[in-house]
Motif scaffolding. Structure first.
Motif, mmCIF file in Angstrom:
data_model
loop_
_atom_site.group_PDB
_atom_site.id
_atom_site.type_symbol
_atom_site.label_atom_id
_atom_site.label_comp_id
_atom_site.label_asym_id
_atom_site.label_seq_id
_atom_site.Cartn_x
_atom_site.Cartn_y
_atom_site.Cartn_z
ATOM 1 N N ALA A 263 0.842 -1.203 0.000
ATOM 2 C CA ALA A 263 0.000 0.000 0.000
ATOM 3 C C ALA A 263 0.878 1.254 0.000
ATOM 4 O O ALA A 263 0.592 2.220 -0.711
ATOM 5 N N ALA A 264 1.965 1.209 0.774
ATOM 6 C CA ALA A 264 2.829 2.392 0.867
ATOM 7 C C ALA A 264 3.507 2.705 -0.474
ATOM 8 O O ALA A 264 3.738 3.868 -0.797
ATOM 9 N N GLY A 307 19.440 3.142 10.064
ATOM 10 C CA GLY A 307 19.306 1.935 10.890
ATOM 11 C C GLY A 307 18.346 0.908 10.323
ATOM 12 O O GLY A 307 17.843 0.052 11.040
ATOM 13 N N ILE A 308 18.082 1.008 9.014
ATOM 14 C CA ILE A 308 17.157 0.056 8.380
ATOM 15 C C ILE A 308 17.949 -0.894 7.484
ATOM 16 O O ILE A 308 18.520 -0.469 6.478
ATOM 17 N N PRO A 309 17.999 -2.185 7.842
ATOM 18 C CA PRO A 309 18.713 -3.117 6.979
ATOM 19 C C PRO A 309 17.915 -3.407 5.714
ATOM 20 O O PRO A 309 16.682 -3.432 5.744
ATOM 21 N N TYR A 360 8.109 3.667 9.747
ATOM 22 C CA TYR A 360 9.478 4.201 9.728
ATOM 23 C C TYR A 360 10.223 3.727 8.472
ATOM 24 O O TYR A 360 10.877 4.509 7.781
ATOM 25 N N ILE A 361 10.088 2.429 8.172
ATOM 26 C CA ILE A 361 10.783 1.866 7.007
ATOM 27 C C ILE A 361 10.249 2.488 5.710
ATOM 28 O O ILE A 361 11.012 3.013 4.895
ATOM 29 N N THR A 362 8.915 2.465 5.548
ATOM 30 C CA THR A 362 8.356 2.911 4.265
ATOM 31 C C THR A 362 8.548 4.414 4.060
ATOM 32 O O THR A 362 8.852 4.857 2.957
ATOM 33 N N VAL A 365 12.102 4.913 2.964
ATOM 34 C CA VAL A 365 12.309 4.475 1.570
ATOM 35 C C VAL A 365 11.795 5.562 0.629
ATOM 36 O O VAL A 365 12.503 5.996 -0.294
ATOM 37 N N LEU A 366 10.588 6.039 0.883
ATOM 38 C CA LEU A 366 9.977 7.023 -0.023
ATOM 39 C C LEU A 366 10.735 8.356 -0.012
ATOM 40 O O LEU A 366 10.854 9.006 -1.052
ATOM 41 N N ALA A 367 11.286 8.714 1.142
ATOM 42 C CA ALA A 367 12.034 9.972 1.219
ATOM 43 C C ALA A 367 13.372 9.877 0.487
ATOM 44 O O ALA A 367 13.912 10.877 0.033
ATOM 45 N N LEU A 368 13.884 8.666 0.355
ATOM 46 C CA LEU A 368 15.223 8.495 -0.224
ATOM 47 C C LEU A 368 15.235 8.322 -1.741
ATOM 48 O O LEU A 368 16.293 8.399 -2.369
#
Ligand SMILES: *Cc1c(COP(=O)(O)O)cnc(C)c1O
Length: 369
Positions: A263-264, A307-309, A360-362, A365-368
């Motif tokens: 969904a994200a 800090g996200i693998p 936090y993860i999604t 990802v979207l910001a990067l």
């Protein structure tokens, strides 16, 4: 990528009791825990025979030995997979023949299998990559047409369900002549060390593979075939027997996390979410994005800083691995696998991901990208 500590805390009592029982009984090898787990896994999967072994790689090796294949026999397998699938083929002196995969599902391309069949082909080893079954109905029909064995590498897909066009549903690993799975700690049903199992509905193959896993021995100290020593030890069986009743919950938790990711990222044209095989459920051993409009490696580094693998499964297809280079194959022969190797990125996937972590993860990802 995984959180095995939190998962353990939830079932600590059952795990600790099971391990303690093994230690007190001192039945470390082939004890009652192994027999109990075997029976429970037969009930869960619907396989007529479950043969517990030392790990998933051994399972694959014993399966190919059980089929009585001879040096020079060809075994078809996808080029985009974990090395074990082809390693055992090579170790036994068989000839690995690799084929390309499907861009959406990342599973073996069945038309490519058809084109790869020769008079020397004896077996096909589909890999249910990342947790969903390969296109088994078409593959089984193709195998039947050519008189070939099918050995499923279900190391990542225990509990995945495949529904045939006639409505019949079977579990990953119980569709081909033989199925193999791994209980490596991070697998969907993982123990606390190494473990694996073989599935088959064929009595004769089961007897042969049981003997091979036990030094080729049926009657003690009478060795009828060249075998190996590969067993699931009792402590691992105790861990697995405590976890098996939770496998469906674990699968559901993974599917919820995958739905959050889907969904994200929906509609984002730089990230392609995993394509789904229409006949199989997906148990999400991995949630693997294809990063198509951004720099995959930069994204991975950026996530690491937060800090996200994130992992690359797999960076090099089999036909480009040093140990498996073969004059039959050259760069560019398997364009889908080669492109996937450059763009796949697997996000954290396990049973303990909560909404806060997923957010936090999604969002990172979207910001990067
Ligand atoms: C994990 C895995 C294996 C090997 O399992 P081990 O138990 O580590 O030997 C084989 N094939 C695939 C696709 C795997 O993911």
């Amino acid at each position: 990528m995984v959180d095995l500590q939190t998962q353990y805390q939830r079932i600590k009592q059952d795990i600790d009791t099971g391990i303690q029982e093994v230690i007190e009984s001192a039945a470390f090898i082939k004890g009652p825990k192994v027999a109990a787990f075997q029976e429970h896994l037969e009930q869960y999967t619907g396989a007529k025979h479950v043969i517990p072994v030392g790990n998933g790689t051994d399972a694959l090796q014993i399966a190919l030995m059980g089929l009585g294949l001879k040096p020079g026999d060809e075994v078809i397998t996808p080029t985009f997979t974990f090395i074990a699938t082809a390693e055992v083929v090579a170790l036994l002196g068989l000839t690995p023949v690799v084929v390309d995969v499907d861009w959406e599902t990342m599973n073996m391309d069945i038309e490519a299998v058809r084109r790869a069949i020769t008079p020397h082909t004896k077996a096909i080893v589909p890999v249910h990559l990342f947790g969903q079954c390969a296109e088994m109905e078409a593959l089984m029909a193709l195998a039947k047409e050519h008189g070939l064995y099918v050995v499923e590498d279900a190391c990542q897909a225990i509990g995945a369900k495949y529904t045939f066009s006639n409505g019949e549903t079977r579990q990953a690993g119980t569709i081909g002549h033989i199925g193999c799975t791994s209980f490596f700690p991070s697998k969907n049903l993982g123990c606390y060390g190494d473990g694996g199992a073989i599935f088959t509905n064929d009595d004769e193959l089961a007897a042969r593979m049981r003997a091979i896993a036990n030094h080729g021995m049926v009657v003690r100290y009478h060795h009828d075939s060249v075998g190996v020593n590969s067993r699931l030890d009792s402590i691992q069986a105790a861990v697995l027997d405590a976890k098996l009743p939770h496998l469906d919950e674990y699968i559901a938790a993974r599917q919820r996390a995958a739905a959050y990711y889907d969904a994200a990222f929906a509609g984002n044209d730089k990230l392609l979410v995993p394509g789904r095989q229409s006949r199989s459920t997906h148990v999400f051993h991995q949630y693997t994005l294809r990063v198509v409009g951004a720099d995959r490696d930069k994204l991975r580094e950026g996530l690491a800083e937060k800090g996200i693998p994130a992992m690359i499964y797999y960076p090099i297809p089999l036909h480009q691995q040093k140990a498996y280079l073969d004059p039959r194959y050259k760069d560019g022969d398997f364009p889908v696998a080669e492109r996937l190797a450059e763009c796949v990125l697997s996000l954290p996937m396990h049973t303990e991901l909560d909404e806060e972590q997923l957010h936090y993860i999604t969002s990172n990802v979207l910001a990067l990208i």
